[in-house]
Design a protein around this motif. Structure first.
Motif, PDB file in Angstrom:
ATOM      1  N   LEU A 156       0.846  -1.202   0.000  1.00 25.81           N
ATOM      2  CA  LEU A 156       0.000   0.000   0.000  1.00 25.81           C
ATOM      3  C   LEU A 156       0.879   1.248   0.000  1.00 25.81           C
ATOM      4  O   LEU A 156       0.654   2.184  -0.779  1.00 25.81           O
ATOM      5  CB  LEU A 156      -0.915  -0.027   1.232  1.00 25.81           C
ATOM      6  CG  LEU A 156      -1.950   1.098   1.353  1.00 25.81           C
ATOM      7  CD1 LEU A 156      -2.833   1.162   0.131  1.00 25.81           C
ATOM      8  CD2 LEU A 156      -2.804   0.914   2.599  1.00 25.81           C
ATOM      9  N   ALA A 157       1.892   1.258   0.859  1.00 27.06           N
ATOM     10  CA  ALA A 157       2.778   2.421   0.928  1.00 27.06           C
ATOM     11  C   ALA A 157       3.509   2.609  -0.398  1.00 27.06           C
ATOM     12  O   ALA A 157       3.610   3.714  -0.919  1.00 27.06           O
ATOM     13  CB  ALA A 157       3.764   2.264   2.077  1.00 27.06           C
ATOM     14  N   LEU A 158       4.018   1.513  -0.951  1.00 20.88           N
ATOM     15  CA  LEU A 158       4.758   1.603  -2.210  1.00 20.88           C
ATOM     16  C   LEU A 158       3.894   2.182  -3.324  1.00 20.88           C
ATOM     17  O   LEU A 158       4.319   3.070  -4.065  1.00 20.88           O
ATOM     18  CB  LEU A 158       5.252   0.217  -2.631  1.00 20.88           C
ATOM     19  CG  LEU A 158       6.513  -0.289  -1.935  1.00 20.88           C
ATOM     20  CD1 LEU A 158       6.883  -1.665  -2.454  1.00 20.88           C
ATOM     21  CD2 LEU A 158       7.658   0.691  -2.148  1.00 20.88           C
ATOM     22  N   VAL A 159       2.667   1.674  -3.416  1.00 21.22           N
ATOM     23  CA  VAL A 159       1.781   2.169  -4.468  1.00 21.22           C
ATOM     24  C   VAL A 159       1.544   3.660  -4.302  1.00 21.22           C
ATOM     25  O   VAL A 159       1.607   4.437  -5.262  1.00 21.22           O
ATOM     26  CB  VAL A 159       0.437   1.408  -4.458  1.00 21.22           C
ATOM     27  CG1 VAL A 159      -0.562   2.067  -5.385  1.00 21.22           C
ATOM     28  CG2 VAL A 159       0.649  -0.036  -4.859  1.00 21.22           C
ATOM     29  N   LEU A 160       1.306   4.087  -3.052  1.00 19.85           N
ATOM     30  CA  LEU A 160       1.010   5.504  -2.825  1.00 19.85           C
ATOM     31  C   LEU A 160       2.211   6.381  -3.130  1.00 19.85           C
ATOM     32  O   LEU A 160       2.077   7.500  -3.610  1.00 19.85           O
ATOM     33  CB  LEU A 160       0.560   5.718  -1.378  1.00 19.85           C
ATOM     34  CG  LEU A 160      -0.835   5.153  -1.087  1.00 19.85           C
ATOM     35  CD1 LEU A 160      -1.069   5.009   0.395  1.00 19.85           C
ATOM     36  CD2 LEU A 160      -1.902   6.043  -1.696  1.00 19.85           C
TER      37      LEU A 160
END
Lengths: 291, 610
Positions: free
Chosen positions: B300-304
């Motif tokens: 999730l963090a990477l995508v954001l």
């Protein structure tokens, strides 16, 4: 009657925890109009890190202070890395998602390393319960409302009487104007998140001897603290703590007279109804949206 | 990605899904087995839920962290109705859509009134309470052992099977629902509903000023997304024939959110791409064991951080059009067909707007103090005064944004006190903002279309099914929007994102958008600020032209030349009070006005210079 006194006492202590967490949300929200959504993890770090550090041989005060400092640092890092870049536009929602991602990582990695089970935090105040009119309560539990009240007063003093606190209020009131008079709004926000981190960890440390420190202890408490802050209107320190304590007492009464399952369902419905009746929260004022 | 390519890709996906169960027969292998068939069916179900969530997150700009609970609610409604009440498949499925949708509306209404963030909090809480109840209320939900023995669904006596060897017609039913969901999403997004959702997310104030009930549209968005979740749940219960709470926890909510964001929230193809990618990688994530949840967090963090627009959003960005210099048209350009814009107006001489004894206080500060003024139909009425005199505040009271502390406002002969902006907009008050409030991430054309929101009559159902009345209204709206762009000379910029327009063009667009409401009363808040001399002359011609065609205009302005050129009457405010009111020539000579603008003229030696 005895039962009622018992519920009131334990409710007071549980509610103080909600109040302290709600206070942390209030501090973050005032400064940034955004929060660390998984702020409950700071609370968890306060308990778990203290336990871990004590197991490593540190004395209780040192372990607790280190844990609180670590949570403050974590709060600041989360603000700088995960909130600030994702809170640039007025309707931004990115910070919600990024802080949730961090929260998941903190909780999951704690579960994997510390283990899924809770561990006790020894405290001299949680050995022998006090007897009050036939009901029993640990002195540690009574420490929580005392801490909640003292911290609220200290926070109000800080906001009203110190230069830094006033700067924080100025940022909360109008970020741009605060910037124009020379306040570094970004640094103030960073500081607010660090303060909130420390506050959450302190609450976690204080409650750990009663409930055991576990990796998952922060999720529900953090969420309820946020809901309490919302119901109170995220408008002032006193308001959120009062609502927190009342919610804690209400929970224990429902739990005692009905069931644990009913507690959350009724509590949640109650919150929705309150929000329906008081959209701005119990202590919040209708804010005039600047047009 | 043009609509055409999108349609081709979708057709390709549909064909691939339709052929998938038969692949084994073509290549002579035992593939897919019932297990793989079920995996694809579950992916399609999650795709349906993700499409619903995309409408909420990508278009309405709200976050739900309890979508799994609504999905679970649908599943349990279907399961309980079948098991305990003997409901047949179809009515149970209908209720498994409607009940979550109603619950969604109940969760959304109290929360979206205040702040969108609250919805996120309430949905997480709902999710946790939901799972809690399922776990504890053993007599009703079976607790951890769940609800077992759900009867295999039938339609018109036909058993719906889901095994490779026997019959797998349920596979095609799910596929049909998935394709229908895609179609509904597309219809919704390209309708006034979708535009209103995006508008409310991008500028709440402008949306309200254009007749959009922001609370209602957000509640609707959440009800729709909950309905999709419920449909997915109903289909899931009839596939698994077993439900318990473990499928519907917070982790699933995060997974669903991740699907939408990874694929590209706010794009039509995003949820499908995201679901496919994430569902395929779950196998890998499951291999992480106790670190699986951690993996979701990292992802999730990477995508954001890396792909905030998601896979589809990033691909579309890359294919952006090459910048070419385009001709800005002359304005105002009174093209044929613009007549309806000024057609509804009050009779000349009538008081379109009457303000009596109006006072507005913010705490101890009195912004407007006992103001009485009247604006006659078909006139240009200027409101002037030094900074902080209360001009914009007055405008904000008239358009419903601020509630008056005392006094009355009468518009079109009816009292308007206390009415919200969207109601006043629908009655015929349009406005622009001092700091232009465009819907920055919508195109120029879409901005104008949002202004036509209140004119549509086609119902929600007609819109979703793209029935004739909806198509006709959409065509007419599009034609009028193009005429309005021609009117302000922005035809060449119709497909640009509004935030990319130069400042002067943004002002023009805001006026075109306000006119799309076909207002009887137009409130302009410093429309000339930041415009060049030439642009101001054009603006004067435009305002004069509208008034000559019957529209009533209230103008807040500082440019003295412009006011003298365009106004029929001028009201001067200072410290919230009316200090002069009359025709422009009289005002110009009024000593009180000069004093308000230039300070005391008591020292005879000091000459006031204009």
């Amino acid at each position: 009657m005895e039962a009622v006194i018992q519920y009131l006492l334990t409710g007071l202590s549980a509610g103080s925890v909600y109040g302290l967490i709600a206070l942390g949300f209030y501090v973050m929200w005032s400064a940034a109009k955004a929060v660390n959504f998984t702020y409950g993890e700071m609370f968890m770090l306060g308990g778990v890190l203290t336990v871990v550090l004590m197991e490593l041989g540190l004395p209780l005060p040192v372990a607790a202070l280190t844990a609180i400092a670590a949570a403050a640092l974590a709060g600041a890092v989360i603000e700088r890395v995960f909130v600030r870049p994702f809170n640039q536009e007025s309707n931004a929602i990115g910070w919600m998602l990024t802080t949730i991602a961090v929260g998941i990582m903190i909780e999951a990695s704690t579960t994997a390393t510390y283990g899924p089970l809770g561990r006790p935090l020894p405290s001299p105040l949680a050995e022998e319960p006090l007897r009050i009119g036939g009901s029993g309560i640990y002195p540690q539990e009574l420490l929580l409302p005392v801490a909640a009240i003292l911290i609220t007063l200290a926070l109000e003093f800080f906001y009203r009487r110190t230069v830094l606190g006033r700067a924080m209020r100025a940022v909360s009131f109008n970020r741009v104007a605060a910037g124009l008079v020379g306040i570094d709004a970004d640094r103030i926000t960073l500081l607010a998140f660090a303060m909130a981190g420390a506050l959450g960890a302190l609450a976690g440390f204080l409650v750990a001897p009663v409930i055991q420190a576990s990796a998952s202890m922060g999720v529900i408490v953090g969420l309820k603290g946020f809901m309490v802050a919302i119901i109170a209107g995220i408008a002032n320190a006193r308001g959120v703590v009062v609502v927190g304590i009342l919610y804690g007492i209400a929970e224990k009464l429902i739990e005692g007279f009905l069931s644990t399952a009913a507690r959350d369902a009724i509590g949640f419905t109650l919150m929705i109804l309150l929000l329906l009746l008081f959209p701005q929260g119990l202590f919040g004022r209708a804010e005039v949206r600047k047009v | 990605m043009s609509a055409r390519i999108g349609f081709l890709l979708l057709a390709g996906l549909a064909a691939a899904l339709a052929v998938f169960p038969w692949v084994g027969d073509l290549i002579g292998e035992r593939f897919p087995t019932s297990y793989e068939l079920r995996l694809v069916m579950r992916a399609m179900i999650l795709g349906i839920v993700a499409i619903g969530l995309n409408i909420l997150v990508g278009y309405a700009g709200l976050v739900s962290l309890g979508q799994a609970a609504l999905y679970g609610l649908g599943a349990h409604v279907a399961a309980l109705l079948a098991l305990k009440a003997g409901f047949p498949f179809v009515p149970a499925l209908v209720l498994s859509v409607l009940i979550p949708a109603a619950v969604g509306a109940m969760l959304a209404f109290p929360t979206v009134r205040v702040r969108g963030v609250y919805l996120a909090v309430i949905t997480i809480a709902f999710g946790l309470v939901f799972v809690n109840i399922l776990r504890e209320w053993v007599s009703f939900t079976g607790g951890a052992s769940g609800l077992v023995g759900i009867p295999r669904p039938t339609i018109l006596g036909e058993r719906l099977g889901a095994t490779r060897s026997m019959s797998f017609n349920y596979y095609y039913l799910i596929m049909l629902f998935l394709l229908a969901s895609v179609a509904v999403q597309a219809a919704l997004v390209r309708s006034r509903y979708g535009r209103a959702m995006r508008a409310a997310a991008q500028s709440e104030n402008a949306a309200r000023a254009l007749g959009i009930n922001v609370v209602a549209i957000r509640t609707l968005a959440f009800a729709i997304s909950a309905g999709f979740a419920g449909l997915g749940g109903g289909l899931f219960a009839n596939l698994a024939l077993f439900v318990n709470y473990e499928t519907f926890t917070f982790t699933t909510s995060i997974e669903l959110l991740l699907m939408v964001i990874l694929g590209g929230s706010g794009t039509l193809a995003g949820p499908l791409v995201g679901t496919t990618v994430l569902f395929s990688s779950t196998q890998f994530l499951q291999g992480l064991g106790e670190w699986q949840t951690f993996g979701y967090g990292v992802l999730l963090a990477l995508v954001l951080f890396i792909l905030p627009r998601g896979i589809v959003g990033s691909l579309m960005r890359r294919g952006g059009s090459g910048e070419t210099s385009r001709a800005t048209g002359a304005w105002p350009n009174w093209v044929d067909g613009l007549e309806p814009v000024t057609a509804r107006h009050d009779d000349a001489g009538q008081a379109t707007l009457a303000v009596r004894g109006l006072t507005l206080r913010f705490g101890g500060l009195t912004a407007v103090n006992d103001v009485t003024m009247e604006v006659r139909a078909g006139t240009v009425h200027a409101l002037i005064g030094p900074n902080g005199a209360g001009k914009s505040s007055l405008l904000n009271v008239v358009s419903g944004f601020y509630p008056a502390t005392l006094g009355t406002v009468t518009v079109f002969g009816e009292t308007a006190g206390g009415l919200p902006p969207y109601v006043l907009a629908r009655r015929g008050i349009a406005r622009t903002f001092q700091n232009t409030e465009l819907f920055g991430q919508m195109t120029v054309l879409e901005n104008v279309l949002v202004g036509q929101h209140p004119h549509f009559r086609a119902s929600f159902l007609e819109t979703v099914l793209r029935l004739p009345r909806f198509r006709r209204e959409e065509r007419e709206a599009m034609a009028e929007a193009r005429r309005l762009l021609q009117f302000v000379g922005l035809s060449a910029f119709a497909d640009d994102e509004a935030r990319n327009l130069p400042f002067g063009h943004q002002r023009r667009l805001e006026i075109a958008r306000a006119l799309a409401l076909r207002p009887k009363l137009l409130l302009l808040d410093e429309p000339a600020a930041g415009l060049t001399h030439g642009e101001i002359e054009d603006l004067v011609a435009l305002i004069r032209g509208l008034a000559d065609r019957g529209m009533t205009i209230v103008l807040v302005e500082h440019h003295v030349d412009m006011i003298m050129a365009v106004s029929d009457r001028v009201t001067v405010l200072d410290y919230g009070e009316v200090i002069a009111d009359g025709p422009p020539a009289t005002i110009q000579a009024d000593p009180r006005v000069i004093e308000a603008y230039f300070g005391h003229a008591t020292l005879p030696a000091q000459k006031v210079e204009a």
